[in-house]
Each structure stands twice: as structure tokens, then as C-alpha cells.
Write a protein that holds these residues in place. Structure first.
Motif, PDB file in Angstrom:
ATOM      1  N   GLY A   1     -68.868  37.218-107.322  1.00 51.96           N
ATOM      2  CA  GLY A   1     -67.969  37.076-106.347  1.00 51.96           C
ATOM      3  C   GLY A   1     -66.336  37.494-106.682  1.00 51.96           C
ATOM      4  N   TYR A   2     -66.278  37.592-108.334  1.00 51.75           N
ATOM      5  CA  TYR A   2     -65.124  38.282-108.549  1.00 51.75           C
ATOM      6  C   TYR A   2     -64.743  39.440-108.214  1.00 51.75           C
ATOM      7  N   GLY A   3     -65.868  40.227-108.395  1.00 51.94           N
ATOM      8  CA  GLY A   3     -65.132  41.940-107.310  1.00 51.94           C
ATOM      9  C   GLY A   3     -64.744  41.912-105.843  1.00 51.94           C
ATOM     10  N   LEU A   4     -66.065  41.027-105.299  1.00 52.84           N
ATOM     11  CA  LEU A   4     -65.769  41.193-103.657  1.00 52.84           C
ATOM     12  C   LEU A   4     -63.767  40.317-103.664  1.00 52.84           C
ATOM     13  N   LYS A   5     -63.626  39.214-104.381  1.00 56.65           N
ATOM     14  CA  LYS A   5     -62.140  38.767-104.321  1.00 56.65           C
ATOM     15  C   LYS A   5     -61.381  39.996-104.555  1.00 56.65           C
ATOM     16  N   ARG A   6     -61.842  40.643-106.199  1.00 58.53           N
ATOM     17  CA  ARG A   6     -60.797  40.958-106.479  1.00 58.53           C
ATOM     18  C   ARG A   6     -60.718  42.424-105.235  1.00 58.53           C
ATOM     19  N   GLY A   7     -61.845  42.988-104.779  1.00 55.86           N
ATOM     20  CA  GLY A   7     -61.637  43.795-103.673  1.00 55.86           C
ATOM     21  C   GLY A   7     -60.601  44.097-102.721  1.00 55.86           C
ATOM     22  N   ILE A   8     -60.686  42.844-102.088  1.00 51.54           N
ATOM     23  CA  ILE A   8     -60.146  42.735-100.370  1.00 51.54           C
ATOM     24  C   ILE A   8     -58.673  42.048-101.000  1.00 51.54           C
ATOM     25  N   ILE A   9     -58.347  41.645-102.535  1.00 44.90           N
ATOM     26  CA  ILE A   9     -57.054  41.753-102.771  1.00 44.90           C
ATOM     27  C   ILE A   9     -55.593  42.611-102.778  1.00 44.90           C
ATOM     28  N   LEU A  10     -56.620  44.064-103.120  1.00 44.98           N
ATOM     29  CA  LEU A  10     -56.425  45.380-103.083  1.00 44.98           C
ATOM     30  C   LEU A  10     -56.110  45.926-101.805  1.00 44.98           C
ATOM     31  N   GLY A  11     -57.318  45.698-101.413  1.00 49.20           N
ATOM     32  CA  GLY A  11     -57.446  46.163-100.044  1.00 49.20           C
ATOM     33  C   GLY A  11     -56.258  45.773 -99.111  1.00 49.20           C
ATOM     34  N   ALA A  12     -55.597  44.720 -99.814  1.00 53.25           N
ATOM     35  CA  ALA A  12     -54.409  43.945 -98.491  1.00 53.25           C
ATOM     36  C   ALA A  12     -53.200  44.456 -99.309  1.00 53.25           C
ATOM     37  N   SER A  13     -53.233  44.360-100.693  1.00 52.27           N
ATOM     38  CA  SER A  13     -51.656  45.050-100.619  1.00 52.27           C
ATOM     39  C   SER A  13     -51.671  46.092-100.681  1.00 52.27           C
ATOM     40  N   LEU A  14     -52.813  47.056-100.726  1.00 54.02           N
ATOM     41  CA  LEU A  14     -52.182  49.046-100.576  1.00 54.02           C
ATOM     42  C   LEU A  14     -51.909  48.680 -98.913  1.00 54.02           C
ATOM     43  N   THR A  15     -52.136  47.740 -97.543  1.00 53.78           N
ATOM     44  CA  THR A  15     -52.601  47.960 -96.972  1.00 53.78           C
ATOM     45  C   THR A  15     -50.489  47.558 -96.611  1.00 53.78           C
ATOM     46  N   ALA A  16     -50.648  46.645 -97.323  1.00 51.60           N
ATOM     47  CA  ALA A  16     -49.198  46.088 -96.734  1.00 51.60           C
ATOM     48  C   ALA A  16     -48.085  47.259 -97.282  1.00 51.60           C
ATOM     49  N   MET A  17     -48.323  47.645 -98.630  1.00 51.03           N
ATOM     50  CA  MET A  17     -47.568  48.806 -99.224  1.00 51.03           C
ATOM     51  C   MET A  17     -46.812  50.085 -98.562  1.00 51.03           C
ATOM     52  N   GLY A  18     -48.165  50.042 -97.529  1.00 51.34           N
ATOM     53  CA  GLY A  18     -48.608  51.278 -96.464  1.00 51.34           C
ATOM     54  C   GLY A  18     -47.681  51.123 -95.550  1.00 51.34           C
ATOM     55  N   GLY A  19     -48.118  50.211 -95.327  1.00 47.51           N
ATOM     56  CA  GLY A  19     -47.419  49.337 -93.915  1.00 47.51           C
ATOM     57  C   GLY A  19     -45.586  49.148 -94.614  1.00 47.51           C
ATOM     58  N   PHE A  20     -44.943  49.344 -95.622  1.00 51.44           N
ATOM     59  CA  PHE A  20     -43.904  49.127 -95.743  1.00 51.44           C
ATOM     60  C   PHE A  20     -42.714  50.744 -96.136  1.00 51.44           C
TER      61      PHE A  20
ATOM     62  N   GLY B   1     -48.001  38.930 -94.376  1.00 53.26           N
ATOM     63  CA  GLY B   1     -49.335  37.975 -94.159  1.00 53.26           C
ATOM     64  C   GLY B   1     -50.169  37.873 -94.772  1.00 53.26           C
ATOM     65  N   CYS B   2     -51.431  38.755 -94.839  1.00 54.36           N
ATOM     66  CA  CYS B   2     -52.533  39.197 -94.284  1.00 54.36           C
ATOM     67  C   CYS B   2     -52.572  39.260 -95.644  1.00 54.36           C
ATOM     68  N   VAL B   3     -51.603  39.624 -97.477  1.00 53.98           N
ATOM     69  CA  VAL B   3     -52.023  39.677 -97.928  1.00 53.98           C
ATOM     70  C   VAL B   3     -51.886  37.993 -98.663  1.00 53.98           C
ATOM     71  N   ILE B   4     -50.818  37.347 -98.358  1.00 53.29           N
ATOM     72  CA  ILE B   4     -51.110  36.355 -99.151  1.00 53.29           C
ATOM     73  C   ILE B   4     -52.123  35.489 -98.705  1.00 53.29           C
ATOM     74  N   LEU B   5     -52.447  34.869 -97.048  1.00 57.07           N
ATOM     75  CA  LEU B   5     -53.616  34.377 -96.597  1.00 57.07           C
ATOM     76  C   LEU B   5     -54.406  35.172 -97.515  1.00 57.07           C
ATOM     77  N   ALA B   6     -55.128  36.299 -97.584  1.00 60.84           N
ATOM     78  CA  ALA B   6     -56.288  36.563 -98.336  1.00 60.84           C
ATOM     79  C   ALA B   6     -56.352  36.063-100.110  1.00 60.84           C
ATOM     80  N   MET B   7     -55.362  36.044-100.982  1.00 59.92           N
ATOM     81  CA  MET B   7     -54.857  35.053-101.959  1.00 59.92           C
ATOM     82  C   MET B   7     -55.478  33.707-102.215  1.00 59.92           C
TER      83      MET B   7
END
Length: 453
Positions: free
Chosen positions: A105-124, A219-225
Motif C-alpha cells: 500500500g506504500y505505492g498507493l499512498k505515495r501516488g495519491i500524495i504526489l497527485g495532490a501536491s501537483l494539483t495544489a502547485m497547479g492551482g497556485f 486543503g486536499c494535500v493536508i487531508l490526503a497526508m
């Protein structure tokens, strides 16, 4: 925690690797995980569709004039999502893979947190670039591209997440919830954008809308973590990652996989193309319609897919009739697009509205069904890989459909007549491919064998 405890037995595989032979306990944390993922998927989808309902307002904001080139430039904000996914989806295969020495499950967690981070960066970047100039367009497009890369690690994971965190009799419902969150994000984008952005006050409205989307993404990044701080308990029938890349070669030789990828790609491509070009499709036909009309129609088209997706998940959990469900939903979806075209042909606004809503009901209900159908047919292929190729096909065809339909647009009246006839023809091909798919439900058979053992 007690809900994470497991009684594990092991069986030695042919390669000498120990495979777990158990049905683990159910973790109540699964609801937090599903909520975190669903909000992230919601955010990504809302950012994708932001520009479509207010197409001409954004054109005037960034370019000061309306032309084929400037409208295509704004449409590229949606098209970049469709282009990025098939080009880079292979990255999610590797990045979401569990490392040999890491927990399941580490890969699943890592992928979702990366996706959330890129989404937030894109929003900025989108917020910083919300300036009425071509430079602003470039910055917003850069942010949209970052968010598009982030969605590679999001939209292909519902089936994998459901299998990892939910017991077998809840897998389809969990997948339906995760997929429906994406629909809800598109629906929200359709209705909220026209309410927040008006042509007269666009200079103020657009930066404010971009700021709100960035804050939500952060906020989604924080909740995902927080949600993925622990690892999943459902490991017994989580497809093994070892050898996943080599398994892709045999599956591409399976004609059922090819037909399923084609059928899904076509219907998902149509789902991407219709919302993107909705303003160009209905505004020239109905003179009384405006951007708010487009937004509300897109909202209804997406929101009705949520209960239908959940009902489909419940039905499949109960009866496991994947082939019948996918074929039936596909056939009815084709019928709704035909009615949509006829409504535009005769200029019937109410029939166009009804057919759009019916299209949303049936086309989005098929999404979680095909995801899990692929997981069943091609088990033990990693669910990230099967969902990735399905969505890659859908995004690629969606981008091609948008380009082809844009080129087929005429100058007056029902401007998208030939474009919609094109959609109907490819949907008929997709329906034929869907009816051709056959095979054994391997994951269900493995579950039955594991339970008996």
C-alpha cells in the motif's frame, strides 16, 4: 489499532515468495481514506472543467477578441488534461508500485500524495497567472498542465484503492463513490464557475475564483497526508506488483483487453468531448441560452451520474453481472446521444435537456462498472495498470474528438451537426466492442477459492 490487526497464513509461491492467505479484518479508517481521495478527485475535476462553461468570458479576459484561434486556446485548458494522461500514465504504473522492501500500500499512498501536491502547485500557478494578458494565459496554462500531470496519479486509482481498503462485498460501491466524486467535481465546476465569474467583473472574479480553487487544493494535500498516514488492511486480493510490467505484454495480446480498452476509450472520450464543447454546441442553436444555461446543463449532466454510479456499484456487489450491466448501459448511452442530436436538429430545448440528463445518468454509471470488470477479467494484473490504460485511451480519444469536432464546426445554425453525427458513429463502434468482451471473473474466483481454503 485493533481494526488493523490481521491473522495471516502464508503459502509459498512458485517464485518462493510468501503470499498472504487470509481475509483480513476491516478497518474503519477506510471511510476517512475514501473521503480524502474523493475530495482530491473532486478538486482535480473542478479545475479541469473551469474554463468550459464561461468559454467566451475567458477568451475576452486573456485575448480581448473572439476568434477560432482564441477559443481553441481556451479549449486547450481542458484538452491538456486529455493529452497529458495518455502521454505520462506509465509514470503512475511505476510510482504507485509498492517497493520490494516497503509495506503493501506504500505505492498507493505515495501516488495519491504526489497527485495532490501537483494539483495544489497547479492551482497556485493558475492564481498567480489570473491576469488579463497573454502572459497571464501562459502562466495559467502552466498551472493547468501541472494539475493535469497530478490527475495522472488520481483518476486511475479508484479500483485499486477500493480493493486495498474495502472488503470484497463493498469494493464496487467504494469504486462508485470514488468515481462519482470526479463527476461531482465536474458538476460543481459547471455550476459554480458561471455563478462566480461574470463578463462585466471578470477582472476581479477570475483571480478570486482561482484563489478559492488553490486553497481547496491545498486543503486536499493536508487531508490526503492525514488519511493515508496508515497502510491498507485488505492485502489478500490486492494484485501483486512483482512482475506487473511484464504482465502488460500478455494482456495486450488478449483480444478482450483490446476490445474493452477501445469501448471504454470511446465512451469516456465522448464524456470528455461533450462537456468541453457544450457552449459551442447549444448556444448557436438556442438564442435565449447563455453561459449560466451551459453551466446548469453541465451540472445536471454530471450530478445525475452520481446516484446512478452508486446504484450500479450496489447492483454489482450484489449480483456480479458485469457483462450484462456494461452492455446494457452502453446501449442506452448511445440512444441518449442520438436523441440529443435530434433535439438540436429540431431546436427542442426541453428534449435536449432531458437527453443530456439521461446521457449523464447512463454514461457515468458505466465507469465504475468497467473499472471493476477489468479488475475481474485480468486479475492478477495490477488495478492501476488496467485502469491506467482504460483512462489513457479515454483521454486520448477525448482530445482527438475535441479536435475533430472543432474542425467540423460550421458557421451558422446547428454548428455542431456533423460533429455530433461523428460522435454517434464512433459510439456505435464502441458498443459493438463492448458486446464482444467475454471472460471469466478471475478475482471473484480467486476470492471464492481463498475463502474455501
Amino acid at each position: 489499532m485493533a481494526d488493523m490487526e490481521e491473522d495471516m497464513e502464508h503459502e509459498e509461491s512458485e517464485t518462493g515468495q510468501l503470499l498472504p492467505q487470509h481475509i483480513p479484518t476491516v478497518s474503519s479508517r477506510r471511510y476517512l481514506v475514501l473521503t480524502a481521495f474523493s475530495l482530491l478527485s473532486f478538486c482535480s475535476a473542478a479545475m479541469w472543467i473551469t474554463f468550459a462553461p464561461c468559454l467566451y468570458i475567458f477568451v475576452l479576459f486573456f485575448f480581448d477578441h473572439v476568434s477560432t484561434a482564441t477559443t481553441n486556446a481556451i479549449n486547450s485548458m481542458s484538452a491538456i488534461y486529455m493529452l497529458t494522461y495518455p502521454c505520462f500514465v506509465f509514470l503512475s504504473f511505476r510510482y504507485c508500485k509498492d517497493p520490494p522492501d516497503g509495506p503493501v500500500g506504500y505505492g498507493l499512498k505515495r501516488g495519491i500524495i504526489l497527485g495532490a501536491s501537483l494539483t495544489a502547485m497547479g492551482g497556485f500557478f493558475r492564481f498567480v497567472g489570473a491576469l488579463p494578458s497573454q502572459l497571464g494565459f501562459v502562466l495559467v496554462f502552466a498551472g493547468q498542465t501541472l494539475a493535469a500531470i497530478g490527475q495522472i496519479f488520481i483518476i486511475g486509482l479508484p479500483s485499486r484503492l477500493a480493493v486495498a481498503w474495502f472488503p470484497h462485498d463493498e469494493v464496487n460501491r467504494a469504486t462508485a463513490v470514488a468515481v462519482s466524486a470526479n463527476n461531482l467535481g465536474i458538476a460543481a465546476g459547471f455550476v459554480i464557475t458561471p455563478l462566480m465569474i461574470h463578463e462585466e467583473t471578470a477582472v476581479v472574479d477570475i483571480p478570486r475564483a482561482m484563489l478559492y480553487q488553490f486553497l481547496f487544493a491545498f486543503g486536499c494535500v493536508i487531508l490526503a497526508m492525514v488519511g493515508f498516514a496508515r497502510y491498507p488492511p485488505q492485502r489478500h486480493f490486492l494484485a501483486q506488483d512483482d512482475g506487473a510490467e511484464s504482465d502488460q505484454v500478455p494482456v495486450w495480446k488478449d483480444v478482450n483487453f483490446l476490445y474493452l480498452v477501445s469501448a471504454f476509450g470511446i465512451i469516456n472520450g465522448v464524456q470528455n468531448a461533450i462537456p468541453t464543447l457544450l457552449a459551442q454546441t447549444i448556444l448557436p442553436v438556442f438564442g435565449h441560452a447563455d453561459e449560466a444555461t451551459v453551466g446548469m446543463l453541465g451540472f445536471y449532466m454530471m450530478i445525475v451520474g452520481i446516484p446512478s454510479s452508486l446504484l450500479t456499484g450496489w447492483y454489482l456487489d450484489r449480483y456480479q453481472l458485469y457483462s450484462f450491466t456494461c452492455r446494457s448501459l452502453y446501449a442506452v448511452t448511445v440512444a441518449t446521444v442520438i436523441i440529443f442530436h435530434l433535439a438540436l436538429e429540431v431546436g427542442s430545448f426541453w428534449l435536449m435537456t432531458v437527453s443530456s440528463i439521461l446521457f449523464g445518468i447512463f454514461s457515468w454509471a458505466i465507469m465504475p462498472a468497467i473499472f471493476q470488470y477489468a479488475g475481474e477479467l485480468f486479475y492478477p494484473l495490477n488495478e492501476v495498470i488496467s485502469a491506467g490504460w482504460l483512462l489513457g485511451s479515454g483521454n486520448l480519444l477525448g482530445m482527438l474528438f475535441v479536435l475533430i469536432m472543432g474542425a467540423m464546426e460550421s458557421s451558422a445554425g446547428y454548428t455542431m451537426r456533423y460533429a455530433n453525427l461523428f460522435l454517434i458513429s464512433v459510439l456505435v463502434v464502441g458498443m459493438w466492442h463492448m458486446w464482444t468482451v467475454k471472460g471469466q471473473l478471475r478475482r471473484a474466483s480467486a476470492l471464492q477459492g481463498g475463502s474455501n481454503g
